[in-house]
Design a protein around this motif. Structure first.
Motif, PDB file in Angstrom:
ATOM      1  N   MET A  55      29.407  30.661  41.998  1.00  0.00           N
ATOM      2  CA  MET A  55      28.284  31.160  41.302  1.00  0.00           C
ATOM      3  C   MET A  55      28.011  30.293  40.133  1.00  0.00           C
ATOM      4  SD  MET A  55      27.941  35.264  41.331  1.00  0.00           S
ATOM      5  CE  MET A  55      29.444  35.869  41.871  1.00  0.00           C
ATOM      6  N   HIS A  56      29.214  30.073  39.334  1.00  0.00           N
ATOM      7  CA  HIS A  56      28.624  29.343  37.921  1.00  0.00           C
ATOM      8  C   HIS A  56      28.284  27.927  38.268  1.00  0.00           C
ATOM      9  CE1 HIS A  56      28.787  28.265  33.773  1.00  0.00           C
ATOM     10  NE2 HIS A  56      29.657  27.422  33.997  1.00  0.00           N
ATOM     11  N   ARG A  57      29.062  27.137  39.175  1.00  0.00           N
ATOM     12  CA  ARG A  57      28.974  25.635  39.516  1.00  0.00           C
ATOM     13  C   ARG A  57      28.099  25.292  40.345  1.00  0.00           C
ATOM     14  NH1 ARG A  57      32.686  22.657  36.446  1.00  0.00           N
ATOM     15  NH2 ARG A  57      33.290  23.972  34.651  1.00  0.00           N
ATOM     16  N   PHE A  58      27.711  26.125  41.553  1.00  0.00           N
ATOM     17  CA  PHE A  58      26.691  25.748  42.555  1.00  0.00           C
ATOM     18  C   PHE A  58      25.289  26.423  42.691  1.00  0.00           C
ATOM     19  CE2 PHE A  58      31.148  24.573  44.179  1.00  0.00           C
ATOM     20  CZ  PHE A  58      30.692  23.258  44.662  1.00  0.00           C
ATOM     21  N   ASP A  59      25.468  28.080  42.054  1.00  0.00           N
ATOM     22  CA  ASP A  59      24.129  28.616  41.868  1.00  0.00           C
ATOM     23  C   ASP A  59      23.605  28.386  40.466  1.00  0.00           C
ATOM     24  OD1 ASP A  59      24.543  29.356  44.685  1.00  0.00           O
ATOM     25  OD2 ASP A  59      25.355  31.218  44.052  1.00  0.00           O
ATOM     26  N   ASP A  60      24.361  27.909  39.633  1.00  0.00           N
ATOM     27  CA  ASP A  60      23.930  27.414  38.141  1.00  0.00           C
ATOM     28  C   ASP A  60      23.749  28.993  37.462  1.00  0.00           C
ATOM     29  OD1 ASP A  60      23.866  25.185  36.585  1.00  0.00           O
ATOM     30  OD2 ASP A  60      21.841  25.214  36.779  1.00  0.00           O
ATOM     31  N   LEU A  61      24.408  29.949  37.743  1.00  0.00           N
ATOM     32  CA  LEU A  61      24.361  31.225  36.991  1.00  0.00           C
ATOM     33  C   LEU A  61      25.232  31.111  35.674  1.00  0.00           C
ATOM     34  CD1 LEU A  61      24.538  33.718  39.816  1.00  0.00           C
ATOM     35  CD2 LEU A  61      22.509  32.923  38.709  1.00  0.00           C
ATOM     36  N   PRO A  62      24.492  31.679  34.414  1.00  0.00           N
ATOM     37  CA  PRO A  62      25.343  31.843  33.310  1.00  0.00           C
ATOM     38  C   PRO A  62      26.267  32.973  33.371  1.00  0.00           C
ATOM     39  CG  PRO A  62      23.198  32.870  33.070  1.00  0.00           C
ATOM     40  CD  PRO A  62      23.140  32.159  34.299  1.00  0.00           C
ATOM     41  N   TYR A  63      27.193  32.939  32.595  1.00  0.00           N
ATOM     42  CA  TYR A  63      28.345  34.025  32.496  1.00  0.00           C
ATOM     43  C   TYR A  63      27.929  35.434  32.656  1.00  0.00           C
ATOM     44  CZ  TYR A  63      32.070  30.321  31.574  1.00  0.00           C
ATOM     45  OH  TYR A  63      32.825  29.165  31.455  1.00  0.00           O
ATOM     46  N   ASP A  64      26.954  35.720  31.954  1.00  0.00           N
ATOM     47  CA  ASP A  64      26.537  36.990  31.565  1.00  0.00           C
ATOM     48  C   ASP A  64      25.699  37.726  32.939  1.00  0.00           C
ATOM     49  OD1 ASP A  64      23.896  35.483  31.273  1.00  0.00           O
ATOM     50  OD2 ASP A  64      23.140  36.704  30.273  1.00  0.00           O
ATOM     51  N   ARG A  65      25.193  36.712  33.758  1.00  0.00           N
ATOM     52  CA  ARG A  65      24.346  36.953  35.011  1.00  0.00           C
ATOM     53  C   ARG A  65      25.593  37.424  36.103  1.00  0.00           C
ATOM     54  NH1 ARG A  65      19.656  34.869  36.564  1.00  0.00           N
ATOM     55  NH2 ARG A  65      19.785  36.327  38.349  1.00  0.00           N
ATOM     56  N   ILE A  66      26.443  36.515  36.102  1.00  0.00           N
ATOM     57  CA  ILE A  66      27.661  36.592  36.928  1.00  0.00           C
ATOM     58  C   ILE A  66      28.527  37.736  36.651  1.00  0.00           C
ATOM     59  CG2 ILE A  66      30.138  35.569  37.607  1.00  0.00           C
ATOM     60  CD1 ILE A  66      28.934  32.960  36.854  1.00  0.00           C
ATOM     61  N   ALA A  67      28.565  38.073  35.368  1.00  0.00           N
ATOM     62  CA  ALA A  67      29.329  39.315  34.819  1.00  0.00           C
ATOM     63  C   ALA A  67      28.639  40.633  35.643  1.00  0.00           C
ATOM     64  CB  ALA A  67      29.516  39.450  33.299  1.00  0.00           C
ATOM     65  N   HIS A  68      27.314  40.536  35.282  1.00  0.00           N
ATOM     66  CA  HIS A  68      26.332  41.699  35.964  1.00  0.00           C
ATOM     67  C   HIS A  68      26.342  42.010  37.230  1.00  0.00           C
ATOM     68  CE1 HIS A  68      23.228  44.537  35.711  1.00  0.00           C
ATOM     69  NE2 HIS A  68      22.496  44.035  36.527  1.00  0.00           N
ATOM     70  N   ARG A  69      26.354  40.734  37.976  1.00  0.00           N
ATOM     71  CA  ARG A  69      26.354  40.812  39.264  1.00  0.00           C
ATOM     72  C   ARG A  69      27.697  41.251  39.981  1.00  0.00           C
ATOM     73  NH1 ARG A  69      23.572  35.784  42.580  1.00  0.00           N
ATOM     74  NH2 ARG A  69      21.486  36.041  41.757  1.00  0.00           N
ATOM     75  N   LEU A  70      29.010  40.958  39.363  1.00  0.00           N
ATOM     76  CA  LEU A  70      30.126  41.468  39.890  1.00  0.00           C
ATOM     77  C   LEU A  70      30.658  42.718  39.152  1.00  0.00           C
ATOM     78  CD1 LEU A  70      31.918  37.886  40.333  1.00  0.00           C
ATOM     79  CD2 LEU A  70      30.979  39.423  41.873  1.00  0.00           C
ATOM     80  N   GLY A  71      30.136  43.200  38.162  1.00  0.00           N
ATOM     81  CA  GLY A  71      30.385  44.258  37.215  1.00  0.00           C
ATOM     82  C   GLY A  71      31.755  44.219  36.596  1.00  0.00           C
ATOM     83  N   ILE A  72      31.781  42.865  36.168  1.00  0.00           N
ATOM     84  CA  ILE A  72      32.993  42.651  35.176  1.00  0.00           C
ATOM     85  C   ILE A  72      32.496  42.198  33.843  1.00  0.00           C
ATOM     86  CG2 ILE A  72      34.527  42.083  37.233  1.00  0.00           C
ATOM     87  CD1 ILE A  72      33.943  39.182  36.453  1.00  0.00           C
ATOM     88  N   SER A  73      33.245  42.097  32.955  1.00  0.00           N
ATOM     89  CA  SER A  73      32.956  41.380  31.643  1.00  0.00           C
ATOM     90  C   SER A  73      32.797  40.000  31.742  1.00  0.00           C
ATOM     91  CB  SER A  73      33.959  41.877  30.645  1.00  0.00           C
ATOM     92  OG  SER A  73      35.082  41.227  30.706  1.00  0.00           O
ATOM     93  N   GLU A  74      32.073  39.573  30.556  1.00  0.00           N
ATOM     94  CA  GLU A  74      31.968  37.954  30.486  1.00  0.00           C
ATOM     95  C   GLU A  74      33.295  37.400  29.986  1.00  0.00           C
ATOM     96  OE1 GLU A  74      28.588  36.464  27.931  1.00  0.00           O
ATOM     97  OE2 GLU A  74      27.828  38.359  28.271  1.00  0.00           O
ATOM     98  N   LYS A  75      34.133  38.045  29.462  1.00  0.00           N
ATOM     99  CA  LYS A  75      35.406  37.385  29.126  1.00  0.00           C
ATOM    100  C   LYS A  75      36.234  37.406  30.558  1.00  0.00           C
ATOM    101  CE  LYS A  75      38.688  36.201  26.312  1.00  0.00           C
ATOM    102  NZ  LYS A  75      38.560  34.938  25.372  1.00  0.00           N
ATOM    103  N   ALA A  76      36.157  38.292  31.630  1.00  0.00           N
ATOM    104  CA  ALA A  76      36.568  38.253  32.644  1.00  0.00           C
ATOM    105  C   ALA A  76      36.100  37.064  33.516  1.00  0.00           C
ATOM    106  CB  ALA A  76      36.644  39.370  33.616  1.00  0.00           C
ATOM    107  N   VAL A  77      34.939  36.873  33.314  1.00  0.00           N
ATOM    108  CA  VAL A  77      34.236  35.437  34.168  1.00  0.00           C
ATOM    109  C   VAL A  77      34.749  34.405  33.363  1.00  0.00           C
ATOM    110  CG1 VAL A  77      31.947  34.294  34.292  1.00  0.00           C
ATOM    111  CG2 VAL A  77      31.952  36.721  34.468  1.00  0.00           C
TER     112      VAL A  77
END
Length: 101
Positions: A55-77
């Motif tokens: 999601m980060h490298r190929f979909d170009d999503l920032p950490y906060d969006r990835i965290a929201h999508r997966l229901g995890i913290s930004e630190k976990a990302v």
């Protein structure tokens, strides 16, 4: 309490239906053995780690969006990205070591 859990599960289900799954690049055999080794290292990662990285490298999503999508913290990302980069670095180092022998 049970109503809260039901609401959370319902919201999660709706979110999963509305958000497309991460795109997964095609891990075909590559003519370059180093690239094939790196692709293999990524493919062998745990599913969540691989999803975060893709999601980060190929979909170009920032950490906060990835965290929201997966229901995890930004630190976990951040930790999942670091885990992936360590795996890639190890695969590259192993390949370099094998070529040097």
């Amino acid at each position: 309490m049970a109503e809260d859990n039901l609401a959370v599960r319902f919201a999660r289900t709706i979110r999963n239906l509305l958000i497309p799954p991460p795109s997964v690049p095609d891990f075909e055999e590559h003519p370059d053995p180093l690239i094939a080794r790196l692709e293999w290292a990524i493919a062998c990662l745990p599913e969540q780690t691989r999803d975060v990285f893709l999601m980060h490298r190929f979909d170009d999503l920032p950490y906060d969006r990835i965290a929201h999508r997966l229901g995890i913290s930004e630190k976990a990302v951040e930790q999942e990205i670091a885990r992936t980069l360590r795996a890639i670095r190890k695969a590259r180092d192993d390949y370099d070591r094998e070529q040097g022998e």
